[in-house]
Design a protein around this motif. Structure first.
Motif, PDB file in Angstrom:
ATOM      1  N   ARG A 143       8.552  -3.058 -26.124  1.00 34.49           N
ATOM      2  CA  ARG A 143       9.686  -3.887 -26.519  1.00 34.49           C
ATOM      3  C   ARG A 143      10.798  -3.029 -27.112  1.00 34.49           C
ATOM      4  N   ALA A 144      11.970  -3.044 -26.478  1.00 30.25           N
ATOM      5  CA  ALA A 144      13.122  -2.328 -27.026  1.00 30.25           C
ATOM      6  C   ALA A 144      13.628  -3.054 -28.269  1.00 30.25           C
ATOM      7  N   SER A 145      14.403  -2.357 -29.091  1.00 35.73           N
ATOM      8  CA  SER A 145      14.821  -2.934 -30.370  1.00 35.73           C
ATOM      9  C   SER A 145      15.673  -4.178 -30.190  1.00 35.73           C
ATOM     10  N   GLU A 146      16.426  -4.283 -29.052  1.00 33.13           N
ATOM     11  CA  GLU A 146      17.240  -5.486 -28.846  1.00 33.13           C
ATOM     12  C   GLU A 146      16.507  -6.547 -28.028  1.00 33.13           C
ATOM     13  N   GLY A 147      15.205  -6.307 -27.739  1.00 36.56           N
ATOM     14  CA  GLY A 147      14.389  -7.354 -27.146  1.00 36.56           C
ATOM     15  C   GLY A 147      13.985  -7.174 -25.703  1.00 36.56           C
ATOM     16  N   ALA A 148      14.610  -6.261 -24.966  1.00 30.44           N
ATOM     17  CA  ALA A 148      14.228  -6.050 -23.568  1.00 30.44           C
ATOM     18  C   ALA A 148      12.787  -5.549 -23.492  1.00 30.44           C
ATOM     19  N   LEU A 149      12.085  -5.956 -22.430  1.00 29.14           N
ATOM     20  CA  LEU A 149      10.674  -5.622 -22.283  1.00 29.14           C
ATOM     21  C   LEU A 149      10.445  -4.738 -21.065  1.00 29.14           C
ATOM     22  N   LEU A 150       9.509  -3.817 -21.203  1.00 26.50           N
ATOM     23  CA  LEU A 150       9.025  -3.016 -20.081  1.00 26.50           C
ATOM     24  C   LEU A 150       7.507  -3.053 -20.132  1.00 26.50           C
ATOM     25  N   ASP A 151       6.899  -3.711 -19.153  1.00 25.79           N
ATOM     26  CA  ASP A 151       5.443  -3.847 -19.130  1.00 25.79           C
ATOM     27  C   ASP A 151       4.771  -2.490 -18.990  1.00 25.79           C
ATOM     28  N   ILE A 152       3.762  -2.271 -19.797  1.00 25.05           N
ATOM     29  CA  ILE A 152       2.966  -1.052 -19.672  1.00 25.05           C
ATOM     30  C   ILE A 152       2.330  -0.969 -18.290  1.00 25.05           C
ATOM     31  N   ASP A 153       2.067  -2.126 -17.678  1.00 21.12           N
ATOM     32  CA  ASP A 153       1.446  -2.143 -16.353  1.00 21.12           C
ATOM     33  C   ASP A 153       2.351  -1.515 -15.295  1.00 21.12           C
ATOM     34  N   GLU A 154       3.664  -1.677 -15.437  1.00 22.04           N
ATOM     35  CA  GLU A 154       4.587  -1.072 -14.473  1.00 22.04           C
ATOM     36  C   GLU A 154       4.526   0.447 -14.535  1.00 22.04           C
ATOM     37  N   VAL A 155       4.496   0.976 -15.747  1.00 21.89           N
ATOM     38  CA  VAL A 155       4.426   2.427 -15.914  1.00 21.89           C
ATOM     39  C   VAL A 155       3.093   2.943 -15.388  1.00 21.89           C
ATOM     40  N   ALA A 156       2.022   2.244 -15.732  1.00 17.53           N
ATOM     41  CA  ALA A 156       0.695   2.657 -15.274  1.00 17.53           C
ATOM     42  C   ALA A 156       0.606   2.629 -13.756  1.00 17.53           C
ATOM     43  N   SER A 157       1.165   1.595 -13.144  1.00 16.20           N
ATOM     44  CA  SER A 157       1.120   1.483 -11.687  1.00 16.20           C
ATOM     45  C   SER A 157       1.841   2.646 -11.020  1.00 16.20           C
ATOM     46  N   ALA A 158       2.954   3.067 -11.596  1.00 14.06           N
ATOM     47  CA  ALA A 158       3.686   4.208 -11.039  1.00 14.06           C
ATOM     48  C   ALA A 158       2.837   5.471 -11.063  1.00 14.06           C
ATOM     49  N   ALA A 159       1.950   5.566 -12.065  1.00  9.56           N
ATOM     50  CA  ALA A 159       1.077   6.735 -12.192  1.00  9.56           C
ATOM     51  C   ALA A 159      -0.236   6.560 -11.443  1.00  9.56           C
ATOM     52  N   GLY A 160      -0.404   5.420 -10.769  1.00 13.23           N
ATOM     53  CA  GLY A 160      -1.629   5.178 -10.021  1.00 13.23           C
ATOM     54  C   GLY A 160      -2.811   4.817 -10.887  1.00 13.23           C
ATOM     55  N   THR A 161      -2.549   4.218 -12.052  1.00 15.11           N
ATOM     56  CA  THR A 161      -3.646   3.850 -12.937  1.00 15.11           C
ATOM     57  C   THR A 161      -3.380   2.469 -13.518  1.00 15.11           C
ATOM     58  N   LEU A 162      -4.064   2.132 -14.611  1.00 11.09           N
ATOM     59  CA  LEU A 162      -3.994   0.812 -15.217  1.00 11.09           C
ATOM     60  C   LEU A 162      -3.440   0.897 -16.631  1.00 11.09           C
ATOM     61  N   GLY A 163      -2.888  -0.224 -17.097  1.00 12.66           N
ATOM     62  CA  GLY A 163      -2.387  -0.279 -18.457  1.00 12.66           C
ATOM     63  C   GLY A 163      -3.445   0.069 -19.486  1.00 12.66           C
ATOM     64  N   TYR A 164      -4.709  -0.291 -19.212  1.00 11.91           N
ATOM     65  CA  TYR A 164      -5.815   0.040 -20.113  1.00 11.91           C
ATOM     66  C   TYR A 164      -5.791   1.537 -20.460  1.00 11.91           C
ATOM     67  N   GLU A 165      -5.649   2.365 -19.409  1.00 14.55           N
ATOM     68  CA  GLU A 165      -5.758   3.807 -19.607  1.00 14.55           C
ATOM     69  C   GLU A 165      -4.619   4.341 -20.461  1.00 14.55           C
ATOM     70  N   LEU A 166      -3.412   3.833 -20.252  1.00 13.35           N
ATOM     71  CA  LEU A 166      -2.281   4.306 -21.048  1.00 13.35           C
ATOM     72  C   LEU A 166      -2.463   3.950 -22.515  1.00 13.35           C
ATOM     73  N   MET A 167      -2.930   2.735 -22.790  1.00  8.12           N
ATOM     74  CA  MET A 167      -3.175   2.347 -24.181  1.00  8.12           C
ATOM     75  C   MET A 167      -4.174   3.292 -24.842  1.00  8.12           C
ATOM     76  N   CYS A 168      -5.275   3.525 -24.139  1.00  4.23           N
ATOM     77  CA  CYS A 168      -6.355   4.328 -24.719  1.00  4.23           C
ATOM     78  C   CYS A 168      -6.006   5.806 -24.808  1.00  4.23           C
TER      79      CYS A 168
END
Length: 378
Positions: free
Chosen positions: A341-366
């Motif tokens: 969540r950006a400071s003014e409220g815009a959202l970027l799903d962790i899943d989008e970033v993970a998908s670009a890297a060929g993995t899952l949001g779970y892995e980025l969190m951990c």
């Protein structure tokens, strides 16, 4: 001043996600799954946001001790059960419930000397083929446990392998229902994907087993932290989930490239026209995936743009042209949201970033690195 990268755990998002999961299964009790240090968020940091759960489910005794140290007196479940005989002593002392998935764990219980009978969850292998008794052996395992004075109540559980995909849960649910048809005890079946995609599964299972009065436990994990369990079929916003973690940094330098000039190791990105780029204090040593290619989404001052070239250990590059075209002024210290969540409220799903890297949001969190300072915000 310290390096300008921080992770923020959002307590309000955790509470909202918990409410969303409860709404998906209003007749069930909820295990908040906090294994892997609460999916990288930190057990102590998420506790206030998730204490509305009916219990905490985790993997090992160290995590269980941390939950008890926070003052939690409700149920705590060891999802893989005990690993050796002496673990049962701590289960007795801390009043931990635990999964039983193999004969050896029943043998340990039979040899355990305790004045406090244990609450156990007997696990069936209904198709995942990791842990649990085969359906044809499940009743015999239940009978062994039921005969032990060391065992109090026996709950019945399984784990779905394809709740997030087209195969769904029907086949495993039918196997589980048939094998447990007249066995007493509460049921625990649904993970995040089953709870959201198949919200009537617990009720349907009870009807098949003719156990309408039984209480069910759902076991949401990644959905509590704001990741869609079935991405890219559905997004977190589709399920009404909010990101519980934000990874943010700042622009620490800008460069003006001419057509034909490259950026970063291996010259992996080459400009086709004059352009301005920003250098961000974030790299794979912070837990950002090195495999993210050019084009991975990122927010700069709340506006969506992309990464450029290879991710380095401590830095990555972003395209500033979309912001300049939108009339934004970019300077040193401009906010960069890697996910969340950006400071003014815009959202970027962790899943989008993970998908670009060929993995899952779970892995980025951990994978969030220890060197990244973590804040807690309500």
């Amino acid at each position: 001043m310290p390096r300008p990268i921080t992770a923020t755990v959002h307590t309000d998002a955790l509470r909202a996600n918990m409410a969303r999961l409860r709404a998906a299964a209003p007749d069930a009790r909820v295990w908040a799954v906090v294994k892997a240090n609460a999916y990288g968020h930190g057990i102590e940091r998420v506790f206030d946001g998730l204490r509305g759960a009916d219990g905490f489910a985790l993997l090992d005794l160290e995590e269980a001790q941390r939950v008890r140290a926070l003052g939690w007196r409700g149920p705590v479940l060891l999802l893989e059960g005990v690993f050796e005989q002496r673990d049962l002593e701590l289960c007795s002392r801390l009043d931990l419930w635990h999964v039983v998935h193999c004969d050896e764990q029943i043998d340990m219980l039979a040899a355990h000397k305790t004045k406090l009978a244990h609450r156990v969850f007997l696990k069936m292998n209904s198709g995942m083929n990791r842990l649990g008794f085969q359906p044809e052996r499940y009743r015999a395992a239940w009978a062994r446990l039921n005969a032990l004075p060391q065992v109090d109540e026996i709950s019945l559980m399984t784990h779905y392998s394809d709740a997030d995909g087209p195969l769904g849960i029907a086949a495993q649910m039918a196997v589980f229902a048939a094998a447990t048809r007249d066995l007493p005890g509460e049921r625990s079946l649904s993970n995040s994907a089953a709870s959201l995609r198949h919200p009537t599964s617990a009720v349907a299972e009870r009807r098949q087993a003719e156990l309408q009065s039984a209480s069910d436990w759902i076991r949401p994990g990644v959905a509590l932290y704001g990741s869609a369990p079935d991405f890219p079929q559905a997004s977190a916003s589709h399920w009404g989930l909010a990101p519980a973690m934000t990874l943010a940094s700042k622009i620490i330098a800008t460069q003006d490239l001419l057509a034909g000039q490259s950026v970063g190791y291996g010259s992996a990105f080459t400009a086709t026209a004059p352009m301005r780029i920003g250098i961000v204090a974030c790299g794979y040593a912070d837990g950002y995936p090195r495999l993210c290619p050019t084009g991975t989404p990122v927010l700069v001052q709340g506006l969506r743009t992309r990464t450029l070239g290879r991710v380095s250990m401590d830095m990555l590059s972003v395209d500033l042209e979309p912001l300049l075209q939108a009339g934004q002024q970019i300077a040193l210290g401009s906010e960069v949201t890697l996910w969340g969540r950006a400071s003014e409220g815009a959202l970027l799903d962790i899943d989008e970033v993970a998908s670009a890297a060929g993995t899952l949001g779970y892995e980025l969190m951990c994978a969030l690195a220890q060197r990244v300072p973590v804040l807690v915000a309500d």
